[in-house]
Scaffold this motif. Structure first.
Motif, mmCIF file in Angstrom:
data_model
loop_
_atom_site.group_PDB
_atom_site.id
_atom_site.type_symbol
_atom_site.label_atom_id
_atom_site.label_comp_id
_atom_site.label_asym_id
_atom_site.label_seq_id
_atom_site.Cartn_x
_atom_site.Cartn_y
_atom_site.Cartn_z
ATOM 1 N N GLY A 186 36.250 17.744 22.177
ATOM 2 C CA GLY A 186 34.864 18.013 22.493
ATOM 3 C C GLY A 186 34.709 19.008 23.628
ATOM 4 O O GLY A 186 35.688 19.561 24.136
ATOM 5 N N PRO A 187 33.469 19.244 24.045
ATOM 6 C CA PRO A 187 33.202 20.178 25.141
ATOM 7 C C PRO A 187 33.912 19.744 26.420
ATOM 8 O O PRO A 187 34.079 18.550 26.690
ATOM 9 C CB PRO A 187 31.678 20.098 25.307
ATOM 10 N N VAL A 188 34.349 20.734 27.207
ATOM 11 C CA VAL A 188 35.095 20.475 28.443
ATOM 12 C C VAL A 188 34.426 21.231 29.587
ATOM 13 O O VAL A 188 34.113 22.419 29.449
ATOM 14 C CB VAL A 188 36.575 20.910 28.318
ATOM 15 N N PHE A 189 34.200 20.557 30.705
ATOM 16 C CA PHE A 189 33.646 21.203 31.887
ATOM 17 C C PHE A 189 34.773 21.887 32.668
ATOM 18 O O PHE A 189 35.798 21.264 32.957
ATOM 19 C CB PHE A 189 32.947 20.193 32.790
ATOM 20 N N ASP A 190 34.567 23.145 33.006
ATOM 21 C CA ASP A 190 35.533 23.921 33.776
ATOM 22 C C ASP A 190 35.516 23.453 35.228
ATOM 23 O O ASP A 190 34.472 23.440 35.873
ATOM 24 C CB ASP A 190 35.162 25.406 33.683
ATOM 25 N N ILE A 191 36.689 23.059 35.758
ATOM 26 C CA ILE A 191 36.765 22.537 37.125
ATOM 27 C C ILE A 191 36.356 23.598 38.155
ATOM 28 O O ILE A 191 35.722 23.303 39.166
ATOM 29 C CB ILE A 191 38.184 21.998 37.421
ATOM 30 N N ILE A 192 36.684 24.873 37.884
ATOM 31 C CA ILE A 192 36.314 25.945 38.808
ATOM 32 C C ILE A 192 34.800 26.139 38.804
ATOM 33 O O ILE A 192 34.167 26.336 39.850
ATOM 34 C CB ILE A 192 37.041 27.249 38.429
#
Length: 406
Positions: A2-8
């Protein structure tokens, strides 16, 4: 997957919130402003909703953005702690300044509150005089300070009043002329409070010993030099006993002051921990004043009459109940819930059935009542500001869940 949030990108989002805008966030991250903007747009694409919106020349978070910001702080804390443990780097350090008065009671509470937010960080304390602690926060050598408000000249976030009591060596008897007083040297708010209280009650007094810090006051009092006004924490300092026959001193105000960019969740947890402690200390003191007939003092932490006058006009009243008396009791119950962080089911019976109070909270939350109260917060209800902010956060989450469900 699924969608992933970019840590940066999440780190850029938090910087925008903490620094107050894209330009300052870019400077703090040593990035270009366009790079920070791209990070935020990437998050909006992943989330499928706007995160920020324009408000004139300023930028503010949307309801979805505020929810994402809360999650981003949690994700970054977990990520950074995992990196420190697994990569062998030094643990994060949170430095807290604490005034000497009741420090032995506050330090364990503050440490526990910080570890609830950042479980693996290292907590360091600096015990010092209030004015120096505030200066250290402004220099950013201390992350957060809890101090005597009057001693620093900076209001900060009110956390409550510290009870005071007179102490002296066992068997000590006052002088038949001027009362000998031992105190911290000027400037000291507790010293001024002691002299003001004695003067107001016509008790002549003279300072017979100046001390640079609290330890010197305790040593002088144990040696029998005089009486000292100290924090009333429920148990007297070793080698000293409470003095009777002297006028009671009112509590002295305490505040918290955090450096710019400090984790707001961590700050809120520390404020609530200190506030709860001060409420406990105050409620444990025997009352020395009679309650006026028909107008008993509210339980510790509940609204006073003046505070209720400021809140009542902002509460929406539907076509049906509750009557104003029940309304006040239910509002106090909601504030108790968010002031203490306790579960709804453990609510004291004086607020009525917890199910009724919870239902009233949901009604208020769905029409934005606590956001209105937070925005309109004035001096009479300033001490409830942290509880209001926590209620407003829960309100936003509830409204977002309802909107998503619909």
């Amino acid at each position: 997957m699924g969608p992933v949030f970019d840590i940066i990108a999440l780190r850029s989002l938090v910087a925008v919130a903490d620094k107050g805008g894209f330009h300052r966030a870019a400077e703090s991250l040593t990035l270009s402003q366009s790079a920070v903007s791209q990070h935020v747009r990437r998050l909006e694409k992943t989330l499928g909703r706007p995160v920020v919106e324009r408000a004139g020349r300023a930028t503010r978070f949307t309801a979805a953005g505020a929810l994402l910001l809360d999650e981003a702080r949690w994700i970054l804390n977990v990520h950074d702690e995992a990196a420190r443990r697994l990569l062998g780097s030094e643990p994060a350090i949170v430095t807290v300044g604490c005034a000497e008065h009741a420090a032995d009671q506050m330090i364990p509470r503050i440490t526990e509150a910080i570890h609830r937010t950042r479980p693996f960080c290292q907590v360091r304390f600096r015990i010092d005089r209030s004015a120096r602690l505030v200066e250290a926060v402004d220099r950013r050598s201390v992350d957060l300070a809890v101090y005597v408000t009057e001693a620093a000249g900076v209001e900060g976030v009110p956390v409550g009043g510290l009870p005071l009591k007179w102490y002296a060596a066992p068997g000590w008897t006052p002088s038949p002329t001027a009362l000998p007083l031992v105190a911290i040297e000027e400037p000291c708010a507790v010293r001024r409070r002691a002299l003001e209280v004695l003067s107001a009650h016509g008790v002549p007094a003279a300072v017979v010993c100046d001390a640079g810090y609290l330890a010197g006051v305790l040593d002088a009092a144990r040696a029998g030099l005089g009486v000292a006004l100290l924090a009333d924490t429920g148990r007297g300092p070793d080698g000293l006993t409470a003095c009777t026959g002297l006028p009671q001193a009112p509590p002295i105000r305490m505040s918290a002051h955090a450096r710019p960019g400090a984790d707001p969740t961590l700050v809120m947890n520390v404020v609530e921990a200190v506030r709860s402690l001060l409420v406990e200390l105050d409620s444990s003191r025997p009352s020395t004043r009679p309650e006026p007939a028909g107008h008993p003092d509210p339980p510790s932490g509940d609204l006073t009459d003046d505070e209720w006058k400021a809140v009542e006009p902002l509460l929406p009243l539907g076509e049906r109940g509750p009557y104003p008396e029940a309304l006040r009791r239910q509002f106090d119950g909601v504030m108790w819930r968010f002031r203490t962080g306790s579960p709804w089911r453990t609510m004291p019976s004086r607020y009525g059935a917890w199910q009724t109070v919870h239902h009233r909270f949901r009604q208020w939350a769905l029409v934005g009542t606590f956001q209105v109260l937070t925005a309109a917060a004035t001096q009479p209800i300033a001490r409830e500001l942290v509880a209001l902010e926590r209620a407003a956060d829960e309100e936003r989450r509830l409204r977002d869940r309802v909107a998503t469900h619909r």
